[in-house]
Design a protein around this motif. Sequence first.
Motif, PDB file in Angstrom:
ATOM      1  N   TRP A 153       0.859  -1.187   0.000  1.00 30.71           N
ATOM      2  CA  TRP A 153       0.000   0.000   0.000  1.00 30.71           C
ATOM      3  C   TRP A 153       0.898   1.240   0.000  1.00 30.71           C
ATOM      4  O   TRP A 153       1.853   1.324   0.767  1.00 30.71           O
ATOM      5  N   GLY A 154       0.575   2.146  -0.888  1.00 29.92           N
ATOM      6  CA  GLY A 154       1.368   3.379  -0.959  1.00 29.92           C
ATOM      7  C   GLY A 154       2.417   3.330  -2.063  1.00 29.92           C
ATOM      8  O   GLY A 154       2.984   4.360  -2.424  1.00 29.92           O
ATOM      9  N   GLN A 155       2.646   2.127  -2.583  1.00 32.17           N
ATOM     10  CA  GLN A 155       3.556   2.000  -3.732  1.00 32.17           C
ATOM     11  C   GLN A 155       2.705   2.017  -4.993  1.00 32.17           C
ATOM     12  O   GLN A 155       1.643   1.387  -5.025  1.00 32.17           O
ATOM     13  N   PRO A 156       3.169   2.672  -6.049  1.00 37.43           N
ATOM     14  CA  PRO A 156       2.363   2.678  -7.278  1.00 37.43           C
ATOM     15  C   PRO A 156       2.424   1.314  -7.982  1.00 37.43           C
ATOM     16  O   PRO A 156       3.351   0.546  -7.737  1.00 37.43           O
ATOM     17  N   VAL A 157       1.429   1.057  -8.817  1.00 32.23           N
ATOM     18  CA  VAL A 157       1.453  -0.169  -9.626  1.00 32.23           C
ATOM     19  C   VAL A 157       2.645  -0.082 -10.581  1.00 32.23           C
ATOM     20  O   VAL A 157       2.879   0.956 -11.202  1.00 32.23           O
ATOM     21  N   ASP A 158       3.384  -1.167 -10.680  1.00 33.91           N
ATOM     22  CA  ASP A 158       4.630  -1.187 -11.449  1.00 33.91           C
ATOM     23  C   ASP A 158       4.352  -1.603 -12.903  1.00 33.91           C
ATOM     24  O   ASP A 158       3.964  -2.750 -13.157  1.00 33.91           O
ATOM     25  N   PRO A 159       4.559  -0.692 -13.870  1.00 37.08           N
ATOM     26  CA  PRO A 159       4.247  -1.017 -15.268  1.00 37.08           C
ATOM     27  C   PRO A 159       5.016  -2.252 -15.762  1.00 37.08           C
ATOM     28  O   PRO A 159       4.463  -3.080 -16.497  1.00 37.08           O
ATOM     29  N   ALA A 160       6.259  -2.411 -15.337  1.00 41.57           N
ATOM     30  CA  ALA A 160       7.061  -3.558 -15.803  1.00 41.57           C
ATOM     31  C   ALA A 160       6.474  -4.867 -15.276  1.00 41.57           C
ATOM     32  O   ALA A 160       6.438  -5.882 -15.998  1.00 41.57           O
ATOM     33  N   ALA A 161       5.988  -4.838 -14.040  1.00 44.20           N
ATOM     34  CA  ALA A 161       5.388  -6.053 -13.467  1.00 44.20           C
ATOM     35  C   ALA A 161       4.095  -6.401 -14.209  1.00 44.20           C
ATOM     36  O   ALA A 161       3.796  -7.580 -14.437  1.00 44.20           O
ATOM     37  N   VAL A 162       3.355  -5.377 -14.612  1.00 40.68           N
ATOM     38  CA  VAL A 162       2.120  -5.599 -15.380  1.00 40.68           C
ATOM     39  C   VAL A 162       2.468  -6.267 -16.705  1.00 40.68           C
ATOM     40  O   VAL A 162       1.873  -7.280 -17.098  1.00 40.68           O
ATOM     41  N   ARG A 163       3.455  -5.730 -17.377  1.00 35.22           N
ATOM     42  CA  ARG A 163       3.860  -6.262 -18.680  1.00 35.22           C
ATOM     43  C   ARG A 163       4.298  -7.724 -18.563  1.00 35.22           C
ATOM     44  O   ARG A 163       3.908  -8.584 -19.350  1.00 35.22           O
ATOM     45  N   LYS A 164       5.124  -7.977 -17.541  1.00 31.47           N
ATOM     46  CA  LYS A 164       5.661  -9.331 -17.341  1.00 31.47           C
ATOM     47  C   LYS A 164       4.514 -10.331 -17.139  1.00 31.47           C
ATOM     48  O   LYS A 164       4.512 -11.416 -17.729  1.00 31.47           O
ATOM     49  N   GLU A 165       3.544  -9.932 -16.350  1.00 33.65           N
ATOM     50  CA  GLU A 165       2.441 -10.853 -16.050  1.00 33.65           C
ATOM     51  C   GLU A 165       1.542 -11.040 -17.275  1.00 33.65           C
ATOM     52  O   GLU A 165       1.174 -12.161 -17.609  1.00 33.65           O
ATOM     53  N   LEU A 166       1.231  -9.936 -17.968  1.00 32.66           N
ATOM     54  CA  LEU A 166       0.365 -10.069 -19.160  1.00 32.66           C
ATOM     55  C   LEU A 166       1.053 -10.899 -20.241  1.00 32.66           C
ATOM     56  O   LEU A 166       0.383 -11.600 -21.017  1.00 32.66           O
ATOM     57  N   ALA A 167       2.376 -10.826 -20.276  1.00 32.33           N
ATOM     58  CA  ALA A 167       3.131 -11.567 -21.318  1.00 32.33           C
ATOM     59  C   ALA A 167       2.994 -13.079 -21.155  1.00 32.33           C
ATOM     60  O   ALA A 167       3.315 -13.833 -22.081  1.00 32.33           O
ATOM     61  N   THR A 168       2.492 -13.553 -20.020  1.00 33.89           N
ATOM     62  CA  THR A 168       2.275 -15.003 -19.858  1.00 33.89           C
ATOM     63  C   THR A 168       1.150 -15.477 -20.785  1.00 33.89           C
ATOM     64  O   THR A 168       1.012 -16.676 -21.032  1.00 33.89           O
ATOM     65  N   GLY A 169       0.335 -14.533 -21.244  1.00 32.60           N
ATOM     66  CA  GLY A 169      -0.767 -14.907 -22.145  1.00 32.60           C
ATOM     67  C   GLY A 169      -1.964 -15.499 -21.410  1.00 32.60           C
ATOM     68  O   GLY A 169      -2.908 -15.982 -22.026  1.00 32.60           O
ATOM     69  N   ALA A 170      -1.926 -15.455 -20.084  1.00 28.59           N
ATOM     70  CA  ALA A 170      -2.996 -16.089 -19.296  1.00 28.59           C
ATOM     71  C   ALA A 170      -4.255 -15.225 -19.186  1.00 28.59           C
ATOM     72  O   ALA A 170      -5.292 -15.708 -18.752  1.00 28.59           O
ATOM     73  N   TYR A 171      -4.157 -13.954 -19.581  1.00 29.28           N
ATOM     74  CA  TYR A 171      -5.222 -12.996 -19.224  1.00 29.28           C
ATOM     75  C   TYR A 171      -6.004 -12.458 -20.422  1.00 29.28           C
ATOM     76  O   TYR A 171      -5.442 -12.282 -21.501  1.00 29.28           O
ATOM     77  N   ASP A 172      -7.270 -12.154 -20.147  1.00 32.55           N
ATOM     78  CA  ASP A 172      -8.054 -11.428 -21.150  1.00 32.55           C
ATOM     79  C   ASP A 172      -8.602 -10.116 -20.580  1.00 32.55           C
ATOM     80  O   ASP A 172      -9.348  -9.419 -21.262  1.00 32.55           O
ATOM     81  N   ALA A 173      -8.228  -9.793 -19.335  1.00 35.89           N
ATOM     82  CA  ALA A 173      -8.677  -8.521 -18.735  1.00 35.89           C
ATOM     83  C   ALA A 173      -7.710  -8.102 -17.633  1.00 35.89           C
ATOM     84  O   ALA A 173      -6.994  -8.943 -17.067  1.00 35.89           O
ATOM     85  N   ILE A 174      -7.713  -6.804 -17.361  1.00 35.16           N
ATOM     86  CA  ILE A 174      -6.889  -6.274 -16.273  1.00 35.16           C
ATOM     87  C   ILE A 174      -7.702  -5.220 -15.529  1.00 35.16           C
ATOM     88  O   ILE A 174      -8.442  -4.452 -16.158  1.00 35.16           O
ATOM     89  N   THR A 175      -7.612  -5.206 -14.213  1.00 31.94           N
ATOM     90  CA  THR A 175      -8.240  -4.125 -13.439  1.00 31.94           C
ATOM     91  C   THR A 175      -7.150  -3.273 -12.800  1.00 31.94           C
ATOM     92  O   THR A 175      -6.121  -3.789 -12.347  1.00 31.94           O
ATOM     93  N   LEU A 176      -7.422  -1.991 -12.787  1.00 34.40           N
ATOM     94  CA  LEU A 176      -6.426  -1.056 -12.282  1.00 34.40           C
ATOM     95  C   LEU A 176      -7.127   0.134 -11.641  1.00 34.40           C
ATOM     96  O   LEU A 176      -8.068   0.679 -12.213  1.00 34.40           O
ATOM     97  N   ILE A 177      -6.661   0.512 -10.477  1.00 34.63           N
ATOM     98  CA  ILE A 177      -7.195   1.717  -9.834  1.00 34.63           C
ATOM     99  C   ILE A 177      -6.190   2.846 -10.032  1.00 34.63           C
ATOM    100  O   ILE A 177      -5.032   2.729  -9.615  1.00 34.63           O
ATOM    101  N   HIS A 178      -6.618   3.881 -10.707  1.00 34.23           N
ATOM    102  CA  HIS A 178      -5.699   4.993 -10.996  1.00 34.23           C
ATOM    103  C   HIS A 178      -5.229   5.655  -9.707  1.00 34.23           C
ATOM    104  O   HIS A 178      -4.026   5.856  -9.497  1.00 34.23           O
ATOM    105  N   ASN A 179      -6.196   5.973  -8.843  1.00 36.91           N
ATOM    106  CA  ASN A 179      -5.887   6.747  -7.632  1.00 36.91           C
ATOM    107  C   ASN A 179      -6.391   5.949  -6.429  1.00 36.91           C
ATOM    108  O   ASN A 179      -7.593   5.925  -6.178  1.00 36.91           O
ATOM    109  N   GLU A 180      -5.486   5.255  -5.746  1.00 39.52           N
ATOM    110  CA  GLU A 180      -5.896   4.423  -4.602  1.00 39.52           C
ATOM    111  C   GLU A 180      -6.216   5.340  -3.425  1.00 39.52           C
ATOM    112  O   GLU A 180      -5.331   5.829  -2.738  1.00 39.52           O
ATOM    113  N   THR A 181      -7.489   5.536  -3.214  1.00 35.92           N
ATOM    114  CA  THR A 181      -7.938   6.493  -2.201  1.00 35.92           C
ATOM    115  C   THR A 181      -7.537   6.070  -0.789  1.00 35.92           C
ATOM    116  O   THR A 181      -7.331   6.920   0.078  1.00 35.92           O
TER     117      THR A 181
END
Length: 361
Positions: A107-135
Amino acid sequence: MSYKLFIPGPIAVSEKTLCAMTQPMIGHRSADFVALYQAIQPDLQALVYTRDPVYLSTSSAFGAMEGALRNLVKKKVLCCMNGAFADKWHDVALRCGKQATALKCDWGQPVDPAAVRKELATGAYDAITLIHNETSCGCMSDLPAIMAMVREFPEVVSIVDTVSSFSALAIKKDELGIDVFITGSQKALALPPGLSLISASKKALARAATIADRGYYFDFLEFHKNHEGGMTTSTPVISLIYALKSKLEDIKAEGVEARYARHARLNKQVRDWALAKGFKLFPKEGCGSVTLNCFANTRNVDLVALNNVLKTKHGLVIDGGYGKLKGKTFRISNMGDETDATIVALVQALNAALTEMSRSA
Ligand SMILES: Cc1ncc(COP(=O)(O)O)c(C=O)c1O
């Protein structure tokens, strides 16, 4: 007793907005309603920076967030998580019977774009959820950087929660390639709770058409079909739609750039005050939200007592920390209709309350 909310939603609602809500009821299948619905579309589309329709959902944001999962996840969803609302969204995916992976950061760390890319590259996903501003922890992730990664995976539908950032800064849905844009009424729009907005791309609607168990109330195809006639699927919260129209007029009158600049300026004023008082920003440096500040309670102030003094003696309320951060952080909103004058008054009240508390300690 009346008091003013400086919590990060719901927030104070102006007299003008409240007045707009008192207009007489109209039938939701009447020409008057169609006129109201169609009148606000262009302004909503401009604020979302989209050519797609902006649907009106009579629900809080979580209804739309759950609906998006039910409409779009066939294979597996990647849930980016850096705070309480993202954690809950992942839980909702599981409750809807969806396959979901938690991409966690502290909590308090931003979502890491590289980690997102690495995970999506597995090909396992057809959707992603993301909160722009974690209130919950006042952390704003770098949406353009994350979306640049997501766009590399055309099979992935992106679902972005802009609940507490929408209308406080430019979030360019179409340019960023956001498929589903979701926001709520009780944050920077400064409306009462109960209305959420959803804008879905053609790609998202095409995906929804392939999914059987979309339900009814949050079925994106129903939203779209009704939208084409200038209506909503079922009876909407008409009073809030009047309020939304009034607010869109306010935003136009102020000008969006001035509105964005105002949010940034007031946010900094609150932040400067707290840092000067010896508190620290809770989220990672450079990732603080523009609509609220979440401060680490580095002075170990009794936040319940502080809020009590603020509420009873100064007529305002801040937030004493969300979930596991309760007591360890406090959050102050600067979203909505706040002005330099109201922030000055807030800061004076905070100073006075802290002084009163140190005297009586
Ligand atoms: C970022 C974010 N997403 C989702 C929600 C849930 O919104 P609601 O409680 O209006 O459904 C909130 C509420 O504070 C939020 O801040």
